[in-house]
Each structure stands twice: as structure tokens, then as C-alpha cells.
Design an enzyme around this catalytic site. Structure first.
Site, PDB file in Angstrom:
ATOM      1  N   SER A 141       0.814  -0.733  -0.107  1.00  0.00           N
ATOM      2  CA  SER A 141      -0.008  -0.021   0.231  1.00  0.00           C
ATOM      3  C   SER A 141       0.807   1.021  -0.058  1.00  0.00           C
ATOM      4  O   SER A 141       1.325   1.805  -0.836  1.00  0.00           O
ATOM      5  CB  SER A 141      -1.166   0.007   0.887  1.00  0.00           C
ATOM      6  OG  SER A 141      -1.642   1.155   1.344  1.00  0.00           O
ATOM      7  N   GLU A 235      -9.960  -3.834  -6.237  1.00  0.00           N
ATOM      8  CA  GLU A 235      -9.422  -2.699  -5.374  1.00  0.00           C
ATOM      9  C   GLU A 235      -9.428  -1.713  -6.148  1.00  0.00           C
ATOM     10  O   GLU A 235      -9.232  -1.800  -7.108  1.00  0.00           O
ATOM     11  CB  GLU A 235      -7.727  -3.399  -4.993  1.00  0.00           C
ATOM     12  CG  GLU A 235      -7.782  -4.330  -4.018  1.00  0.00           C
ATOM     13  CD  GLU A 235      -5.813  -4.110  -3.280  1.00  0.00           C
ATOM     14  OE1 GLU A 235      -5.667  -3.146  -2.761  1.00  0.00           O
ATOM     15  OE2 GLU A 235      -5.574  -5.223  -3.643  1.00  0.00           O
ATOM     16  N   HIS A 265      -7.896  -5.634  -0.430  1.00  0.00           N
ATOM     17  CA  HIS A 265      -6.819  -5.173  -0.052  1.00  0.00           C
ATOM     18  C   HIS A 265      -5.516  -5.809   1.580  1.00  0.00           C
ATOM     19  O   HIS A 265      -6.486  -5.915   2.337  1.00  0.00           O
ATOM     20  CB  HIS A 265      -7.393  -3.216   0.520  1.00  0.00           C
ATOM     21  CG  HIS A 265      -5.343  -2.460   0.071  1.00  0.00           C
ATOM     22  ND1 HIS A 265      -4.939  -2.460  -0.711  1.00  0.00           N
ATOM     23  CD2 HIS A 265      -5.347  -1.490   1.696  1.00  0.00           C
ATOM     24  CE1 HIS A 265      -4.118  -1.453  -0.422  1.00  0.00           C
ATOM     25  NE2 HIS A 265      -3.979  -1.256   1.445  1.00  0.00           N
TER      26      HIS A 265
END
Length: 300
Positions: A141, A235, A265
Site C-alpha cells: 500500500s 481494489e 486490500h
């Protein structure tokens, strides 16, 4: 084939995490949601505090690891505003179980420390880490964003690059121009699109969102080391991975991209019970291990 557990886990994230993030009134409330995540520490892995390049963090390695084990610097996610090496033990420890000696720096977080503080800390840690020999780089991320931005910065400055990098659902486009931002607005189990701009604003603090050190998608990937991308098909950030992977491949970079169905995620956190998490981490470990082994081979 997608496991039943993947469907159940995704349902849990959708009904327990997404509403809490959507209700968060500011980045501090988002931080509390992220930092409250609870997954078990992987067994057989020792975690100890340390510092590399003046940046505090945490070492992780499995019991009985051999002295010449491959080394990996891991940059944790958390939207640039939350989390730590400690919160990411489930993911980092799962990679350590697969044979890596890992250091995860606790880089500075926004909004208290906006860009480029986190990237500066990642660069300081990497420079000292790489001075000890070939190493890999990984992140999820926001940490995946920092990993890609770090490599672009290292290339620009002529500094040693990692032997390879593994990116789990990295954020690569702070302008949010990927088609998945709209197409997956309802499919994403964790994020509502309306919740992301606040994180971006907190991190950028007025900085240009098109700067490649903020949005690596707009940088030149030519010359980067082999890259692995794992991202969920549903996502919001799906196309952040897909478009960077396509651009890097076109520039001659060795790229491995897998778009996983169903999973939410950062599903790699759930390696203790989710088959897809274990398969993702095992594939990433194999990719990194292969390229690190090649980097350590003596030049004839």
C-alpha cells in the site's frame, strides 16, 4: 480456485472495516482504525528493536536462520498516516518465516511529518542497509508507494538499487486517475473512494501530486530492478499496480504481475488462515529469493 475463506474474509472486511473507515472524521480517526487491526504474530519468528541508518524499527527473523540468509527491507503500509513495524508483524513475520532477515523501519508519518519525511527515512535506512551487500525491498500500500519512489530516487542519485522488489497493492498515482477508482468504487471491500483524498492531502501537505517521488506512475521506470506486483481485482488501487507494471515492462523491466480475484486490500495480513495470503507471500519470497541469489553470485 478461490477459497471459501477468501469470500468469508472479504465479507468480514466489507462489513467491519469499510464502515468504520467511511465514518472516520479525520486522519487521526483513520489512524485509530488502522492501528486497531489484530492478527496473530507468526510463530517461530523473533522480533527485536533496532535501528538502521539512524532510523528506528524492528528486525524479524525465524528461529535458526542461517548467517547468510537473504536480507530484505520492508516498508509498511498504513496510508502514510498510520501503522508501524509492530502492526505489520503478521505480514513481515510471514516473510521472515520464508527465510529472510528483515528490517522494517518506523518511518515518520503524516500529518505530523508530511512528504518527504517518510521517503527521507526510507532512503536513510536503505542506504545503510544496502551498504552491507545485496538486499531486496518490499512494501504494501503506502509502503509500496515509498518502495517505488525510493527506487526512482536511488536511480536518479546513482545509488545502489535493490536486487528485486515485491509490491503488494502499492499506491502509485496520487491523482487517482486509474479506471479502477470508479469501476471498483462499490466492489472494494475496504475503501470508499471518498475516504482516500484526506490521506493524500495529509501526506502531500500541498506538494504536487504528479511528482514521481509522490506518484511513481509518472516517473521513468527504465533501469529499475525486477518487480513483483500483487493486487486484488476488486481494489480501488488495482490499476495503480496494473498501469505501473505495464509501463515498467514496456521500459524493459522484468515484471511479474498477478491480479487476484475476490481478496481485499492487504490480504497478505491473513496468512495465518487465508490460503491466498500464503500463496501470495510464497510467490513473493520465491521471486525475491531467486533474484537475491543471482545478485550474490560472483562475477566471472
Amino acid at each position: 480456485m478461490t477459497s471459501l475463506r477468501a469470500y468469508v474474509f472479504t465479507w468480514m472486511i466489507r462489513w467491519q472495516v469499510r464502515p468504520r473507515l467511511a465514518r472516520a472524521a479525520d486522519v487521526h480517526a483513520v489512524r485509530r482504525v488502522f492501528d486497531a487491526a489484530k492478527f496473530p504474530d507468526p510463530p517461530g519468528v523473533a522480533f527485536r528493536p533496532g535501528a538502521v541508518g539512524g532510523i528506528a524499527g524492528e528486525w524479524a527473523e525465524r528461529d535458526g536462520l542461517r548467517p547468510d540468509a537473504p536480507r530484505l527491507l520492508y516498508l509498511h503500509g498504513g496510508g502514510f498516516i498510520a501503522c508501524s513495524a509492530r502492526t505489520h508483524r503478521p505480514l513481515i513475520g510471514a516473510l521472515a518465516q520464508r527465510g529472510f532477515r528483515i528490517f522494517a523501519p518506523d518511518y515518520r508519518l503524516a500529518p505530523e511529518h508530511p512528504f518527504p519525511a517518510g521517503l527521507d527515512d526510507a532512503a536513510a535506512a536503505w542506504t545503510a542497509f544496502a551498504a552491507e551487500g545485496p538486499a531486496g525491498l518490499a512494501g504494501d500500500s503506502a509502503g509500496g508507494n515509498l518502495a517505488l519512489a525510493l527506487m526512482l530516487r536511488l536511480k536518479r542519485e546513482g545509488l545502489p538499487l535493490p536486487a528485486a522488489a515485491a509490491l503488494f497493492s502499492p499506491a502509485t498515482d496520487m491523482l487517482g486517475t486509474g479506471a479502477s477508482m470508479q469501476a471498483n468504487a462499490r466492489r472494494d471491500a475496504m475503501f470508499d473512494p471518498a475516504s482516500l483524498p484526506g490521506l493524500v492531502e495529509a501526506y502531500l501537505a500541498g506538494h504536487d501530486a504528479a511528482d514521481p517521488l509522490v506518484s511513481p506512475l509518472y516517473g521513468d521506470p527504465a533501469g529499475l530492478p525486477p518487480l513483483l506486483f500483487h493486487v486484488g481485482a476488486n481494489e480501488l488501487l488495482r490499476d495503480d499496480s496494473v498501469r505501473f507494471a505495464e509501463k515498467a515492462r514496456a521500459a524493459g523491466v522484468d515484471v511479474a504481475l498477478t491480479v487476484w480475484p475476490v481478496v481485499p486490500h492487504a490480504w497478505q495480513f491473513a496468512a495465518s488462515f487465508l490460503p491466498e495470503a500464503r500463496r501470495s507471500l510464497t510467490a513473493a519470497a520465491s521471486f525475491l529469493g531467486r533474484h537475491l541469489a543471482a545478485a550474490r553470485e560472483p562475477v566471472a
